[in-house]
Scaffold this motif. Sequence first.
Motif, PDB file in Angstrom:
ATOM      1  N   TYR A  60       1.320  -1.161  -0.078  1.00  0.00           N
ATOM      2  CA  TYR A  60      -0.325  -0.158   0.225  1.00  0.00           C
ATOM      3  C   TYR A  60       0.852   0.826   0.309  1.00  0.00           C
ATOM      4  CZ  TYR A  60      -4.250   3.071   0.990  1.00  0.00           C
ATOM      5  OH  TYR A  60      -5.779   3.646   0.405  1.00  0.00           O
TER       6      TYR A  60
ATOM      7  N   ASP B 190      -7.957   4.175  -1.266  1.00  0.00           N
ATOM      8  CA  ASP B 190      -8.025   2.500  -1.709  1.00  0.00           C
ATOM      9  C   ASP B 190      -7.368   1.645  -0.622  1.00  0.00           C
ATOM     10  OD1 ASP B 190      -7.238   3.602  -4.349  1.00  0.00           O
ATOM     11  OD2 ASP B 190      -5.333   2.904  -3.950  1.00  0.00           O
TER      12      ASP B 190
ATOM     13  N   ASP C  73     -11.441   0.732  -4.665  1.00  0.00           N
ATOM     14  CA  ASP C  73     -10.517   2.191  -4.604  1.00  0.00           C
ATOM     15  C   ASP C  73     -11.320   3.111  -4.452  1.00  0.00           C
ATOM     16  OD1 ASP C  73      -9.660   4.319  -5.238  1.00  0.00           O
ATOM     17  OD2 ASP C  73      -9.216   3.996  -7.466  1.00  0.00           O
TER      18      ASP C  73
ATOM     19  N   ARG D 290     -13.060   7.147  -4.302  1.00  0.00           N
ATOM     20  CA  ARG D 290     -13.690   8.296  -5.538  1.00  0.00           C
ATOM     21  C   ARG D 290     -12.512   9.595  -4.610  1.00  0.00           C
ATOM     22  NH1 ARG D 290     -14.969  12.884  -6.413  1.00  0.00           N
ATOM     23  NH2 ARG D 290     -14.838  14.161  -8.422  1.00  0.00           N
TER      24      ARG D 290
ATOM     25  N   LYS E 196      -9.232  11.183  -2.313  1.00  0.00           N
ATOM     26  CA  LYS E 196      -7.998  11.124  -1.424  1.00  0.00           C
ATOM     27  C   LYS E 196      -8.770  11.590  -0.120  1.00  0.00           C
ATOM     28  CE  LYS E 196      -5.422  13.098  -4.001  1.00  0.00           C
ATOM     29  NZ  LYS E 196      -4.084  13.145  -4.825  1.00  0.00           N
TER      30      LYS E 196
ATOM     31  N   ALA F 128     -17.745   3.794  -5.655  1.00  0.00           N
ATOM     32  CA  ALA F 128     -16.231   2.915  -6.027  1.00  0.00           C
ATOM     33  C   ALA F 128     -16.350   1.885  -6.658  1.00  0.00           C
ATOM     34  CB  ALA F 128     -16.214   2.157  -3.642  1.00  0.00           C
TER      35      ALA F 128
ATOM     36  N   HIS G 191     -13.758  -1.971 -11.664  1.00  0.00           N
ATOM     37  CA  HIS G 191     -12.325  -1.571 -11.093  1.00  0.00           C
ATOM     38  C   HIS G 191     -11.199  -2.762 -12.283  1.00  0.00           C
ATOM     39  CE1 HIS G 191      -9.232  -1.654  -8.063  1.00  0.00           C
ATOM     40  NE2 HIS G 191      -8.646  -3.002  -8.187  1.00  0.00           N
TER      41      HIS G 191
ATOM     42  N   THR H  56      -5.220  -1.734  -7.702  1.00  0.00           N
ATOM     43  CA  THR H  56      -5.746  -0.412  -8.242  1.00  0.00           C
ATOM     44  C   THR H  56      -5.048   0.707  -9.497  1.00  0.00           C
ATOM     45  OG1 THR H  56      -4.383   1.076  -6.215  1.00  0.00           O
ATOM     46  CG2 THR H  56      -6.511  -0.732  -5.154  1.00  0.00           C
ATOM     47  N   ASP H  57      -6.647   1.783 -10.006  1.00  0.00           N
ATOM     48  CA  ASP H  57      -6.099   2.399 -10.468  1.00  0.00           C
ATOM     49  C   ASP H  57      -4.711   3.256 -10.351  1.00  0.00           C
ATOM     50  OD1 ASP H  57      -7.313   3.971  -9.280  1.00  0.00           O
ATOM     51  OD2 ASP H  57      -8.600   4.504 -10.950  1.00  0.00           O
ATOM     52  N   GLY H  58      -4.299   3.643  -9.393  1.00  0.00           N
ATOM     53  CA  GLY H  58      -3.484   4.494  -9.359  1.00  0.00           C
ATOM     54  C   GLY H  58      -1.632   3.443  -9.029  1.00  0.00           C
TER      55      GLY H  58
ATOM     56  N   ASP I 157      -1.427   9.384  -6.817  1.00  0.00           N
ATOM     57  CA  ASP I 157      -3.259   9.087  -5.697  1.00  0.00           C
ATOM     58  C   ASP I 157      -2.497   7.841  -5.410  1.00  0.00           C
ATOM     59  OD1 ASP I 157      -5.568   8.283  -5.991  1.00  0.00           O
ATOM     60  OD2 ASP I 157      -5.456   7.404  -8.045  1.00  0.00           O
ATOM     61  N   ASP I 158      -3.142   7.037  -4.416  1.00  0.00           N
ATOM     62  CA  ASP I 158      -2.976   5.632  -3.592  1.00  0.00           C
ATOM     63  C   ASP I 158      -2.884   4.105  -4.359  1.00  0.00           C
ATOM     64  OD1 ASP I 158      -3.195   7.658  -1.541  1.00  0.00           O
ATOM     65  OD2 ASP I 158      -5.114   7.332  -1.722  1.00  0.00           O
TER      66      ASP I 158
END
Length: 392
Positions: free
Chosen positions: A147, A159, A176, A178, A180, A234, A255, A303-305, A352-353
């Motif tokens: 993480y 995330d 994830d 939306r 932060k 999410a 996802h 995740t997309d980060g 991004d995370d």
Amino acid sequence: MRSPRVAGERPWQSAHALLLLPITLIAVITVVDVQAPTDVHLGPTLVIAPAITPSFAGPLTTAAIGALATGAQILIGATHGGIATTNHVVQIITLFVLSVLCVLYSALRKRRQAQLAQVRTVAEAAQHVLMWPLPEHIGPLRIASLYLAAEDEAQIGGDLYAATRGEGAVRVLIGDVRGKGLPAIGEAALLLSAFRESAHRNIPLAELAGTLDQSVSRYAADLEPPEEAGERFATALVVEIPDRDPVTRMTSCGHPPPLLLSPGHVVTVPSLHPSPPLGVHAGAEHTLDVFSFEPGDTLLLYTDGVVEARDARGRFYPLADRVARWTEDSPEALMHHLRRDLLAHAGGRLDDDAALIALHRTPVDRRRHHGRGATVGTLRHGPDTQAGQRTG
């Protein structure tokens, strides 16, 4: 992740070594100024000593260095015409005042460090409460996770991931939320709680995704500010890995699809049929996809980060290409490689995370499960979904 200290190094030893720097500066400046001609004035540079001390020492040590520098300035004045001259009086007073300011700065800095340490401790506690550390072994799987939070001094963000043991299977969630910051953390906590409450009930995977969807929708309806209507959602991927059958079942809610790593540097991307993200359309139909997952394979969830991390030239991180080098590594080694490679690609900081989970299927005792098979394909959720996945 904090950098470990060098073995055998102690903080007080490091501070004592650094303390030699301002003391040496005071000694050198004093000796040179005393020996220099009367028209050369190096005394004002003594302020450097108390100015650099707060960077590694507290207010008491800074005060001691300031007093030592002021004493050195008095000694210099005494050897160059006496301390009663206007020039020397001004220099001594100025150095004393600047030393006091350095002491005040050191006290404020120490207080700030204590506050920051307390905040970091709370963040670490919150991380363990919200996202329990994943076990290294669960069912037929070896697990490793990573993480990386985008927020400065943060350990968690939007995330999330979780794993739970069910009846004859392991269920894993990665998602994830939306946004932060604190709002995203709150929604991530809600989603994790809903998963932990529902996953152990052994309901079909698509039905579990529907339950999570309802939880997020209720949260948005009750707590979503009017100006953010329709913007709280999410993405999530819910995975189920049975103990006996060499398959993995997935339900995707907007996802990114996982990567399947097989020995021989083979990386495949399962073709999913995703439903909308959680909280967008309550009651949406969720599709169940089933794919082969043989012993020795590794399933990489992310995740997309991760894939949206950019380098200095604006290029996205090529996750599939990079992991092809490490398909035969252990989950722990894979996470180590990815962390180093991802941060190097992004210049040491993510926008991004980012979260990753590696699920490695260990070999099973075929004598215990002789005759078991699996039908691999895409199934839609229905009353007989679970029963229709296995044959034999």
